[in-house]
Design a protein around this motif. Structure first.
Motif, PDB file in Angstrom:
ATOM      1  N   ASP B  61       0.838  -1.238   0.022  1.00  0.00           N
ATOM      2  CA  ASP B  61       0.153   0.197   0.003  1.00  0.00           C
ATOM      3  C   ASP B  61       0.858   1.100  -0.052  1.00  0.00           C
ATOM      4  O   ASP B  61       1.470   1.537   0.890  1.00  0.00           O
ATOM      5  CB  ASP B  61      -1.042   0.033   1.103  1.00  0.00           C
ATOM      6  N   ASN B  62       1.085   1.895  -1.083  1.00  0.00           N
ATOM      7  CA  ASN B  62       1.839   3.104  -1.320  1.00  0.00           C
ATOM      8  C   ASN B  62       1.344   3.994  -2.449  1.00  0.00           C
ATOM      9  O   ASN B  62       0.910   3.252  -3.355  1.00  0.00           O
ATOM     10  CB  ASN B  62       3.387   2.718  -1.629  1.00  0.00           C
ATOM     11  N   ALA B  63       1.710   5.240  -2.245  1.00  0.00           N
ATOM     12  CA  ALA B  63       1.177   6.114  -3.452  1.00  0.00           C
ATOM     13  C   ALA B  63       1.765   5.802  -4.696  1.00  0.00           C
ATOM     14  O   ALA B  63       1.394   6.018  -5.809  1.00  0.00           O
ATOM     15  CB  ALA B  63       1.703   7.663  -2.947  1.00  0.00           C
ATOM     16  N   ALA B  64       3.017   5.091  -4.570  1.00  0.00           N
ATOM     17  CA  ALA B  64       3.797   4.650  -5.782  1.00  0.00           C
ATOM     18  C   ALA B  64       3.127   3.815  -6.569  1.00  0.00           C
ATOM     19  O   ALA B  64       3.024   3.572  -7.841  1.00  0.00           O
ATOM     20  CB  ALA B  64       5.273   4.322  -5.426  1.00  0.00           C
ATOM     21  N   TYR B  65       2.124   2.945  -6.020  1.00  0.00           N
ATOM     22  CA  TYR B  65       1.552   1.861  -6.630  1.00  0.00           C
ATOM     23  C   TYR B  65       0.003   2.411  -6.969  1.00  0.00           C
ATOM     24  O   TYR B  65      -0.619   1.469  -7.456  1.00  0.00           O
ATOM     25  CB  TYR B  65       1.524   0.652  -5.966  1.00  0.00           C
ATOM     26  N   ALA B  66      -0.385   3.671  -6.633  1.00  0.00           N
ATOM     27  CA  ALA B  66      -1.762   4.057  -7.161  1.00  0.00           C
ATOM     28  C   ALA B  66      -2.022   3.818  -8.728  1.00  0.00           C
ATOM     29  O   ALA B  66      -0.804   4.110  -9.372  1.00  0.00           O
ATOM     30  CB  ALA B  66      -1.980   5.457  -6.733  1.00  0.00           C
ATOM     31  N   HIS B  67      -3.096   3.533  -9.052  1.00  0.00           N
ATOM     32  CA  HIS B  67      -3.338   3.245 -10.585  1.00  0.00           C
ATOM     33  C   HIS B  67      -2.393   2.062 -11.058  1.00  0.00           C
ATOM     34  O   HIS B  67      -2.473   1.791 -12.261  1.00  0.00           O
ATOM     35  CB  HIS B  67      -3.316   4.486 -11.485  1.00  0.00           C
ATOM     36  N   GLN B  68      -1.515   1.434 -10.482  1.00  0.00           N
ATOM     37  CA  GLN B  68      -0.908   0.224 -10.839  1.00  0.00           C
ATOM     38  C   GLN B  68      -0.059   0.567 -11.986  1.00  0.00           C
ATOM     39  O   GLN B  68      -0.163  -0.364 -12.821  1.00  0.00           O
ATOM     40  CB  GLN B  68      -1.795  -0.882 -10.922  1.00  0.00           C
ATOM     41  N   LEU B  69       0.870   1.691 -11.990  1.00  0.00           N
ATOM     42  CA  LEU B  69       1.680   1.935 -13.077  1.00  0.00           C
ATOM     43  C   LEU B  69       2.682   0.745 -13.116  1.00  0.00           C
ATOM     44  O   LEU B  69       3.324   0.473 -12.250  1.00  0.00           O
ATOM     45  CB  LEU B  69       2.159   3.258 -12.979  1.00  0.00           C
TER      46      LEU B  69
END
Lengths: 249, 309
Positions: B61-69
């Motif tokens: 759970d981290n902002a870097a994984y938002a939208h699963q780029l």
């Protein structure tokens, strides 16, 4: 900027392929071959970027047998400036192709690499993503819109629920979806001119790339045939059959 | 053997395709772990822990994984995945986007869209728009595989009680960013999960005429699909496209209305249990795969069908 486009020679999309009797593969002898439809879209997008003044040079590359030169000449007739063929008689996996393309990217240093989203023969949908991993570049897959501005490219992607837009730093990798554009036809004068454009031939050995694979195709079979259906005469008969015979409604 | 399954989700809800992917993992055999990557994904992780047969849920759970780029998620999966024998994801637009990037980082070939498991190292998958089925064997230390959901019956969404474990590792490549998205709204069942699918083609003539199909679909509790011809003509949005390059469906009942039946379309629906074709051209190739064919004008047949069902 320089744009690199990868194209693949595949069975023409209208051909209904047949599986060989010994189950070793599909029969490609005397079958019409063409440029993969998604690769045509990739070439078209690169040529449009050049016409808009965004791209200065369009280099087209194919990896395959000597005969893939035909598809490269087609791309040259559509507006690409020069071509590179990495000659390999073997049927390569997507990872091997991505490694060869990485070597070409290192050599050519393009700002944008455009590929089709998948080849209609292997239906893998892997090469663009793998090339992005190997180069460390951002990836804009299944693109329906590509806009370059400064050192970024905005890519609108077709996703399961609709569309998504991402912004990538250049250099970047883009793979095309069907609705990105409508590819043009090559005109006869352009086909003649394309014969004089440069086409460089390389080999995997010269690029220092091993094409060894961890996958092996054991056999290829024809899919199970559907049993012949019947024609019904009326909607009432159809509903009756669906309710009582097929029991699906 | 331990198998890592990448959860398919939109940030809020766990997608049903995850259950089919876990089913494929169960056929391979071994402990099954599920990775949920994203931002604020507590609900998805909870749902994943309840899937029958799952041993452990890893939550990144981290902002870097938002939208699963994929630039950020792929290094995470590759780093975690080194310790697994198999990495599986559903062959959705998300799975197809991320997994090849993972495979290349692990320096192994990927096997795309498997439809059956022969053994832990051997799988079958369709090639040439489904006109041939290839049996592929992998010698890779980590086998990276996408799963065609219609090839596997989903496992139960309830009944499991997996341990949930947080993953601290953060990968942020900084090469990409999410700008926005436009999702099509629909009250009908999701196309790939529907029991009944009604699809329209060029024969519908315009987008307005799709109302006949919507009316029929609502009566049958069906999803509505389309052929590429209907999508390209602008009748309906492209996330409704069924076929080689669109969605793959295998419902109990598929009703093809005004669709000729090009091989690219058949690739997306010919595993349906019962296929019905309504077309006024009796030479149309769709009749070769249809269990029940009706040669009729769709503008008369569809409203009549709607009345009778």
């Amino acid at each position: 900027m320089k744009v690199l486009v990868a194209v693949k020679r595949v069975v023409d999309y209208n051909v209904k392929v047949r599986v060989k009797a010994d189950n070793s593969g599909v029969d490609l002898a005397n079958v019409k071959m063409s440029m993969n439809p998604f690769c045509e879209i990739a070439v078209e997008e690169a040529v449009r970027l050049k016409e808009k003044g965004v791209a200065t040079e369009v280099v087209v590359v194919s990896i395959g047998p000597t005969t893939a030169q035909e598809q490269l000449r087609t791309a040259l007739a559509l507006g690409a400036d020069r071509a590179i063929l990495v000659e390999s008689a073997e049927d390569l996996t997507s990872l091997a192709v991505a490694k060869l393309l990485k070597a070409v990217v290192d050599k050519e240093q393009p700002q944008l690499v455009i590929l089709g989203k998948q080849a209609i023969d292997s239906d893998n949908n892997q090469t663009g993503q793998m090339l992005a991993a190997l180069t460390g570049y951002g990836q804009g897959t299944f693109a329906s819109k590509v806009e370059v501005s400064g050192d970024k490219v905005a890519v609108t992607r077709e996703i399961d629920g609709g569309a998504q837009t991402v912004s990538l730093s250049l250099p970047a990798i883009v793979t095309t979806d069907l609705r990105l554009n409508e590819p043009r036809y090559a005109s006869l004068p352009n086909i003649m001119k394309a014969k004089k454009k440069p086409l460089e031939v390389l080999t995997p050995d010269a690029l220092g790339v091993s094409t060894a694979s961890t996958n092996k195709t054991v056999k290829v079979e024809a899919p199970a045939a559907r049993s012949a259906g019947i024609k019904v005469k009326s909607v009432a008969e159809l509903v009756e059959k669906l309710k009582n015979e097929a029991k699906v409604i | 053997m331990t198998i890592l399954v990448i959860a398919e989700h939109d940030g809020k809800v766990l997608a049903p395709a995850t259950l089919n992917t876990v089913a494929a993992a169960a056929k391979i055999g071994g402990d099954i772990n599920v990775l949920v990557a994203g931002q604020s994904i507590g609900a998805v992780a909870e749902a994943a822990a309840k899937i029958a047969g799952v041993a452990k849920v890893l939550v990144a759970d981290n902002a870097a994984y938002a939208h699963q780029l994929p630039e950020n998620v792929a290094p995470l999966v590759a780093a975690l995945g080194q310790d697994y024998s198999h990495i599986l994801a559903a062959a959705t637009s998300n799975g197809k986007n991320i997994l090849p990037r993972v495979a290349a980082q692990l320096d192994v070939d990927q096997i795309s869209e498997i439809i059956s498991v022969v053994s832990a190292a051997t799988f079958t998958r369709p090639i040439y728009a489904g006109n041939a089925i290839a049996t592929v064997q992998s010698t890779a230390p980590v086998k990276v595989i996408t799963v065609r959901a219609t090839g596997f019956d989903p496992v139960a969404a309830e009944g499991g009680s997996a341990a949930v474990e947080a993953v601290a590792a953060v990968h942020d490549a900084g090469t990409s960013s999410f700008v926005g998205e436009e999702l099509a709204k629909s009250d009908r069942p999701e196309l790939t999960a529907a029991k009944v699918v009604v699809s329209g083609g060029r024969g519908m003539q315009n987008g307005d005429n799709f109302k006949h199909l919507y009316a029929l679909a609502d009566k049958l509790g069906a999803a509505v699909g389309a052929s590429r011809a209907a999508v390209d003509a602008g009748f309906v949005p492209n996330d409704m496209q069924v076929g080689q390059t669109g969605k793959i469906v295998a419902p109990q009942l598929y009703i093809a209305v005004g669709i000729s039946g090009a091989i690219q379309h058949l690739a997306g629906m010919k595993d349906s249990k019962v296929i019905v074709a309504i077309n006024k051209d009796e030479e149309a190739p769709i009749f070769q795969v249809a269990d029940y064919g009706l040669v009729a004008d769709l503008f008369e047949a569809v409203p009549e069908l709607e009345k009778l069902v």
